[in-house]
Write a protein that holds these residues in place. Sequence first.
Motif, PDB file in Angstrom:
ATOM      1  N   ALA A 312      17.694  29.330  32.648  1.00 58.06           N
ATOM      2  CA  ALA A 312      17.474  29.723  31.252  1.00 58.06           C
ATOM      3  C   ALA A 312      18.019  31.112  30.940  1.00 58.06           C
ATOM      4  O   ALA A 312      18.284  31.442  29.779  1.00 58.06           O
ATOM      5  N   ASN A 313      18.213  31.936  31.977  1.00 56.51           N
ATOM      6  CA  ASN A 313      18.611  33.340  31.766  1.00 56.51           C
ATOM      7  C   ASN A 313      20.003  33.671  32.309  1.00 56.51           C
ATOM      8  O   ASN A 313      20.329  34.840  32.512  1.00 56.51           O
ATOM      9  N   ILE A 314      20.817  32.653  32.503  1.00 58.39           N
ATOM     10  CA  ILE A 314      22.177  32.863  33.006  1.00 58.39           C
ATOM     11  C   ILE A 314      22.974  33.790  32.088  1.00 58.39           C
ATOM     12  O   ILE A 314      23.768  34.612  32.548  1.00 58.39           O
ATOM     13  N   SER A 315      22.745  33.684  30.777  1.00 57.75           N
ATOM     14  CA  SER A 315      23.572  34.438  29.824  1.00 57.75           C
ATOM     15  C   SER A 315      23.485  35.949  30.023  1.00 57.75           C
ATOM     16  O   SER A 315      24.457  36.665  29.759  1.00 57.75           O
ATOM     17  N   TRP A 316      22.325  36.463  30.468  1.00 62.39           N
ATOM     18  CA  TRP A 316      22.246  37.911  30.720  1.00 62.39           C
ATOM     19  C   TRP A 316      22.326  38.252  32.199  1.00 62.39           C
ATOM     20  O   TRP A 316      22.769  39.339  32.567  1.00 62.39           O
ATOM     21  N   LEU A 317      21.928  37.320  33.068  1.00 63.50           N
ATOM     22  CA  LEU A 317      22.042  37.574  34.506  1.00 63.50           C
ATOM     23  C   LEU A 317      23.505  37.759  34.928  1.00 63.50           C
ATOM     24  O   LEU A 317      23.814  38.538  35.820  1.00 63.50           O
ATOM     25  N   LYS A 318      24.411  37.043  34.230  1.00 63.31           N
ATOM     26  CA  LYS A 318      25.834  37.172  34.580  1.00 63.31           C
ATOM     27  C   LYS A 318      26.340  38.589  34.328  1.00 63.31           C
ATOM     28  O   LYS A 318      27.203  39.082  35.053  1.00 63.31           O
ATOM     29  N   LEU A 319      25.802  39.242  33.304  1.00 58.70           N
ATOM     30  CA  LEU A 319      26.226  40.615  32.998  1.00 58.70           C
ATOM     31  C   LEU A 319      25.766  41.589  34.070  1.00 58.70           C
ATOM     32  O   LEU A 319      26.434  42.582  34.366  1.00 58.70           O
ATOM     33  N   LEU A 320      24.612  41.279  34.681  1.00 59.98           N
ATOM     34  CA  LEU A 320      24.059  42.149  35.711  1.00 59.98           C
ATOM     35  C   LEU A 320      24.685  41.893  37.075  1.00 59.98           C
ATOM     36  O   LEU A 320      24.996  42.842  37.806  1.00 59.98           O
ATOM     37  N   LEU A 321      24.889  40.614  37.409  1.00 55.77           N
ATOM     38  CA  LEU A 321      25.307  40.254  38.763  1.00 55.77           C
ATOM     39  C   LEU A 321      26.794  39.943  38.891  1.00 55.77           C
ATOM     40  O   LEU A 321      27.359  40.063  39.973  1.00 55.77           O
ATOM     41  N   VAL A 322      27.418  39.522  37.802  1.00 60.75           N
ATOM     42  CA  VAL A 322      28.860  39.194  37.840  1.00 60.75           C
ATOM     43  C   VAL A 322      29.525  39.860  36.635  1.00 60.75           C
ATOM     44  O   VAL A 322      29.888  39.198  35.659  1.00 60.75           O
ATOM     45  N   PRO A 323      29.699  41.186  36.673  1.00 60.20           N
ATOM     46  CA  PRO A 323      30.168  41.918  35.495  1.00 60.20           C
ATOM     47  C   PRO A 323      31.630  41.684  35.131  1.00 60.20           C
ATOM     48  O   PRO A 323      32.034  41.966  34.005  1.00 60.20           O
ATOM     49  N   ASN A 324      32.416  41.200  36.074  1.00 63.72           N
ATOM     50  CA  ASN A 324      33.839  40.964  35.829  1.00 63.72           C
ATOM     51  C   ASN A 324      34.007  39.590  35.188  1.00 63.72           C
ATOM     52  O   ASN A 324      33.788  38.560  35.824  1.00 63.72           O
ATOM     53  N   SER A 325      34.413  39.555  33.920  1.00 65.69           N
ATOM     54  CA  SER A 325      34.474  38.290  33.172  1.00 65.69           C
ATOM     55  C   SER A 325      35.487  37.298  33.737  1.00 65.69           C
ATOM     56  O   SER A 325      35.396  36.104  33.448  1.00 65.69           O
ATOM     57  N   SER A 326      36.422  37.771  34.557  1.00 65.30           N
ATOM     58  CA  SER A 326      37.393  36.847  35.151  1.00 65.30           C
ATOM     59  C   SER A 326      36.720  35.886  36.137  1.00 65.30           C
ATOM     60  O   SER A 326      37.273  34.835  36.458  1.00 65.30           O
ATOM     61  N   TYR A 327      35.526  36.236  36.584  1.00 68.55           N
ATOM     62  CA  TYR A 327      34.772  35.371  37.497  1.00 68.55           C
ATOM     63  C   TYR A 327      34.014  34.270  36.750  1.00 68.55           C
ATOM     64  O   TYR A 327      33.558  33.308  37.352  1.00 68.55           O
ATOM     65  N   TRP A 328      33.860  34.427  35.445  1.00 70.02           N
ATOM     66  CA  TRP A 328      32.982  33.521  34.689  1.00 70.02           C
ATOM     67  C   TRP A 328      33.547  32.117  34.530  1.00 70.02           C
ATOM     68  O   TRP A 328      32.854  31.232  34.019  1.00 70.02           O
ATOM     69  N   ILE A 329      34.770  31.906  34.974  1.00 69.20           N
ATOM     70  CA  ILE A 329      35.323  30.549  34.940  1.00 69.20           C
ATOM     71  C   ILE A 329      34.498  29.602  35.816  1.00 69.20           C
ATOM     72  O   ILE A 329      34.543  28.379  35.635  1.00 69.20           O
ATOM     73  N   ALA A 330      33.730  30.174  36.742  1.00 73.62           N
ATOM     74  CA  ALA A 330      32.928  29.345  37.661  1.00 73.62           C
ATOM     75  C   ALA A 330      31.448  29.351  37.294  1.00 73.62           C
ATOM     76  O   ALA A 330      30.601  28.927  38.089  1.00 73.62           O
ATOM     77  N   LEU A 331      31.110  29.786  36.092  1.00 74.38           N
ATOM     78  CA  LEU A 331      29.712  29.954  35.702  1.00 74.38           C
ATOM     79  C   LEU A 331      28.923  28.634  35.753  1.00 74.38           C
ATOM     80  O   LEU A 331      27.729  28.630  36.070  1.00 74.38           O
ATOM     81  N   ASN A 332      29.588  27.522  35.475  1.00 72.35           N
ATOM     82  CA  ASN A 332      28.879  26.237  35.413  1.00 72.35           C
ATOM     83  C   ASN A 332      28.432  25.708  36.776  1.00 72.35           C
ATOM     84  O   ASN A 332      27.693  24.714  36.833  1.00 72.35           O
ATOM     85  N   ILE A 333      28.852  26.357  37.845  1.00 73.73           N
ATOM     86  CA  ILE A 333      28.357  25.905  39.155  1.00 73.73           C
ATOM     87  C   ILE A 333      26.897  26.332  39.361  1.00 73.73           C
ATOM     88  O   ILE A 333      26.183  25.738  40.182  1.00 73.73           O
ATOM     89  N   ILE A 334      26.445  27.347  38.609  1.00 73.12           N
ATOM     90  CA  ILE A 334      25.137  27.958  38.898  1.00 73.12           C
ATOM     91  C   ILE A 334      23.980  26.968  38.745  1.00 73.12           C
ATOM     92  O   ILE A 334      23.163  26.829  39.668  1.00 73.12           O
TER      93      ILE A 334
END
Length: 472
Positions: A312-334
């Motif tokens: 439920a909190n992926i949208s803000w956890l990504k900013l804290l733990l994966v700050p480089n947006s180039s990594y977000w292409i893999a966000l749906n694996i979480i």
Amino acid sequence: MKKLLNETIIYGIGAIMPRVIVVLLNYLFIKNIDNSAFAIFTNLYALISFVNIVLSFGFETAYFRFSSDQENEEKVFSTSFWFLTGLSSVFLILVLLFNQPIAEVLGYSHTPEFIRWFAWIAFFDNLLVIPLAWFRFNNRPVKYTAVRVIQAVFQSAFAIALFLWIPQDISLQLGLKEKVAYPFYSNLAASFLGVLLVIPVILKVKFQFSKDLFFQMTRYSWPVMIAGLAFMVNENFDKFIQRFIINDGDAGAYGGCYKMAVLMTLFVTAYRMGIEPFFFKQMQNENAKLTYAKVTEYFSFFASIVALGIIANISWLKLLLVPNSSYWIALNIIPVIVIANLFFGIYYNLSTWYKVTDRTRVGTYISWTGAVVTIILNLVLLRHYGFMISAWVTLAAYFIMMVLSYFLGQKYYPIPYRMKKISFFVALLIAFTYIIAVFFDYNIWIGNLLFLLYAGILIYSEKNLLLSKIRK
């Protein structure tokens, strides 16, 4: 049960705090290391996980099993420690002697020092296995936690210093040619520190080695080791093989986002720290099966809440733990990996039956069924469907293991689980996850609204149990 909860919380601090610190360091690593270099980081840590399983040889679990006879505990402790020390020493010597050929085979011909450092890390980590198990068996959770937290804080401080404060000239003198080497070197220093911290326990080791006991323990432990290898295949084969099949950028993004899903792994790990000795100590009690059933239900319900809380909190956890947006292409694996780890946690509870009945070979067969699924599907599908298939394969492998363990357990060691209720809440978790990810793109408000609804339904359904515990 109250003592188990207290010890699990303390062990949880010892298991989770170091990893939380390392996960938070992910911010620093990802900010300073590009996708391609991060693939090296992910690949080598996946490799060392397999090495550590082989070197520990299942002796942590064997130590708990054979120490359940208090008269044998001292002999078991010494025999276990000397065996793992000898095995780890042989490994270290061989890697140091054949460092360059090994580096060339693994694709690190220009940085063979990485292989040397990881050999030393594996050596020190395996010297720690039995002393840390001794803390757990002898109900010393605070000391166990102190060692783990001190290691993690030191490793983090050293890594931060290398990235931010230590001049690059000094780093080069230490043999650190590139920034991806900084986490490895700080890990090596922390592993050595860990051995220094457990010296008081190591001094309790006697110069005795029982050959008969050793053969009994190896007969018990080698299937545990093989099963452990299977677990590492399920957990790390994807991250190891991706560097050879898909481009390094995608592999690095997968590894970086996978670290967010590790938040669920941390919860499962903390639980395992407290529960394994507890299971063996309960095995002679007449109500052992009822206890195992209750513990499994508590875990399944609470872990489901934790899983949905993360999703439920992926949208803000990504900013804290994966700050480089180039990594977000893999966000749906979480979400997929989080639920996969929930399945693994439930499987771990369901696997009690083969450990307490000394049928560890069956556990090996179950684990390797999942591992074979992981290996074959990744090799066949990864090139065509990309990194997302690796996440789905992990989910499928843990689901198959969970189902197999349940049905085999009910045949050989029936435990009265409330599987209909557990299944209902797992299915509801999956449905809410689908809504959050597909229809609302991880919207924080909708996600947390569904999280509160889920927690409310679960708490209401278990209100009688909770009220009885509160009254106690």
